[in-house]
Scaffold this motif. Structure first.
Motif, mmCIF file in Angstrom:
data_model
loop_
_atom_site.group_PDB
_atom_site.id
_atom_site.type_symbol
_atom_site.label_atom_id
_atom_site.label_comp_id
_atom_site.label_asym_id
_atom_site.label_seq_id
_atom_site.Cartn_x
_atom_site.Cartn_y
_atom_site.Cartn_z
ATOM 1 N N PRO A 75 39.360 42.922 47.016
ATOM 2 C CA PRO A 75 38.136 43.728 46.918
ATOM 3 C C PRO A 75 36.978 42.993 46.247
ATOM 4 N N LEU A 76 37.280 42.226 45.238
ATOM 5 C CA LEU A 76 36.215 41.490 44.557
ATOM 6 C C LEU A 76 35.639 40.399 45.445
ATOM 7 N N LEU A 77 36.490 39.713 46.191
ATOM 8 C CA LEU A 77 36.010 38.680 47.107
ATOM 9 C C LEU A 77 35.152 39.283 48.205
ATOM 10 N N ALA A 78 35.595 40.394 48.769
ATOM 11 C CA ALA A 78 34.806 41.054 49.813
ATOM 12 C C ALA A 78 33.460 41.511 49.271
ATOM 13 N N ALA A 79 33.445 42.056 48.073
ATOM 14 C CA ALA A 79 32.189 42.498 47.465
ATOM 15 C C ALA A 79 31.261 41.317 47.199
ATOM 16 N N ALA A 80 31.826 40.214 46.739
ATOM 17 C CA ALA A 80 31.003 39.033 46.462
ATOM 18 C C ALA A 80 30.371 38.503 47.740
ATOM 19 N N ILE A 81 31.114 38.521 48.843
ATOM 20 C CA ILE A 81 30.565 38.046 50.116
ATOM 21 C C ILE A 81 29.435 38.958 50.580
ATOM 22 N N VAL A 82 29.626 40.275 50.486
ATOM 23 C CA VAL A 82 28.586 41.218 50.901
ATOM 24 C C VAL A 82 27.340 41.061 50.033
ATOM 25 N N VAL A 83 27.521 40.901 48.734
ATOM 26 C CA VAL A 83 26.384 40.742 47.834
ATOM 27 C C VAL A 83 25.646 39.436 48.121
ATOM 28 N N GLU A 84 26.366 38.357 48.394
ATOM 29 C CA GLU A 84 25.723 37.072 48.710
ATOM 30 C C GLU A 84 24.938 37.156 50.014
ATOM 31 N N ILE A 85 25.502 37.815 51.019
ATOM 32 C CA ILE A 85 24.788 37.959 52.293
ATOM 33 C C ILE A 85 23.541 38.809 52.104
ATOM 34 N N ALA A 86 23.643 39.888 51.340
ATOM 35 C CA ALA A 86 22.474 40.723 51.073
ATOM 36 C C ALA A 86 21.397 39.932 50.330
ATOM 37 N N ALA A 87 21.799 39.130 49.363
ATOM 38 C CA ALA A 87 20.828 38.326 48.615
ATOM 39 C C ALA A 87 20.174 37.290 49.522
ATOM 40 N N THR A 111 28.113 42.510 41.580
ATOM 41 C CA THR A 111 29.539 42.197 41.650
ATOM 42 C C THR A 111 30.302 42.922 40.538
ATOM 43 N N LEU A 112 29.742 42.969 39.342
ATOM 44 C CA LEU A 112 30.376 43.708 38.252
ATOM 45 C C LEU A 112 30.417 45.211 38.527
ATOM 46 N N ALA A 113 29.384 45.747 39.180
ATOM 47 C CA ALA A 113 29.374 47.169 39.520
ATOM 48 C C ALA A 113 30.474 47.487 40.525
ATOM 49 N N VAL A 114 30.671 46.623 41.498
ATOM 50 C CA VAL A 114 31.754 46.837 42.464
ATOM 51 C C VAL A 114 33.101 46.729 41.763
ATOM 52 N N MET A 115 33.233 45.789 40.862
ATOM 53 C CA MET A 115 34.485 45.651 40.118
ATOM 54 C C MET A 115 34.745 46.907 39.278
ATOM 55 N N ALA A 116 33.719 47.483 38.717
ATOM 56 C CA ALA A 116 33.892 48.712 37.937
ATOM 57 C C ALA A 116 34.342 49.866 38.823
ATOM 58 N N MET A 117 33.838 49.920 40.067
ATOM 59 C CA MET A 117 34.240 50.985 40.980
ATOM 60 C C MET A 117 35.681 50.826 41.454
ATOM 61 N N VAL A 118 36.152 49.587 41.542
ATOM 62 C CA VAL A 118 37.482 49.310 42.069
ATOM 63 C C VAL A 118 38.512 49.200 40.940
ATOM 64 N N LEU A 119 38.073 49.316 39.704
ATOM 65 C CA LEU A 119 38.951 49.079 38.565
ATOM 66 C C LEU A 119 40.134 50.044 38.521
ATOM 67 N N GLU A 120 39.927 51.289 38.900
ATOM 68 C CA GLU A 120 41.031 52.249 38.863
ATOM 69 C C GLU A 120 42.119 51.856 39.869
ATOM 70 N N ARG A 121 41.706 51.435 41.044
ATOM 71 C CA ARG A 121 42.675 50.985 42.054
ATOM 72 C C ARG A 121 43.429 49.748 41.571
ATOM 73 N N LEU A 122 42.706 48.831 40.955
ATOM 74 C CA LEU A 122 43.349 47.625 40.450
ATOM 75 C C LEU A 122 44.337 47.945 39.339
ATOM 76 N N ALA A 123 44.000 48.905 38.484
ATOM 77 C CA ALA A 123 44.920 49.299 37.419
ATOM 78 C C ALA A 123 46.177 49.919 38.001
ATOM 79 N N GLY A 124 46.045 50.677 39.064
ATOM 80 C CA GLY A 124 47.216 51.250 39.723
ATOM 81 C C GLY A 124 48.114 50.188 40.324
ATOM 82 N N VAL A 125 47.515 49.176 40.956
ATOM 83 C CA VAL A 125 48.299 48.081 41.536
ATOM 84 C C VAL A 125 49.021 47.316 40.435
#
Length: 134
Positions: A75-87, A111-125
């Motif tokens: 998820p973090l890699l996908a978010a980073a790619i989307v953010v880089e393309i948008a920039a 990227t940190l905002a996306v990580m904060a949104m995905v943090l609950e899923r990551l904690a579950g994994v």
């Protein structure tokens, strides 16, 4: 600190590293040793019941580690790619203006905002991975 041209040759780190990279590498090594990392690795390898050949058990552990890494980093890699393309699209749309200096901190914040949104899923994994470990 961010990237001096004269990279010190440190035998504990692979390749040339910046002074900050050397400091963080030594900090990570010290934390691994201080928290009993080598003893935990040896005890996990020694006390684990091996269903078959030790190489099969090692391959099973390797696959489990790669699966966990993909689940955490995907998820973090996908978010980073989307953010880089948008920039890049924003920078191209504002081609006469140099907006790279403005977009650099915004990319990190996004990227940190996306990580904060995905943090609950990551904690579950991570929780399931720890519960499944011996």
């Amino acid at each position: 600190l961010r990237g001096a041209r004269d990279a010190p040759a440190v035998p504990t780190l692979e390749g040339p590293a910046t002074p900050l990279g050397v400091l963080l590498g030594l900090l990570a090594s010290a934390l691994f040793l201080a928290t009993g990392g080598p003893a935990r690795v040896v005890s996990a390898l020694a006390h684990r019941p091996v269903p078959g050949h030790p190489l099969v058990a090692a391959a099973d552990d390797l696959v489990a580690g790669i699966t966990l890494a993909v689940a955490l980093g995907g998820p973090l890699l996908a978010a980073a790619i989307v953010v880089e393309i948008a920039a890049a699209l924003i920078a191209r749309a504002a081609s006469p203006a140099q907006v790279h200096a403005l977009l650099a901190p915004l990319r990190a914040i996004a990227t940190l905002a996306v990580m904060a949104m995905v943090l609950e899923r990551l904690a579950g994994v991570l929780g399931r991975a720890v519960a499944a470990a011996p």
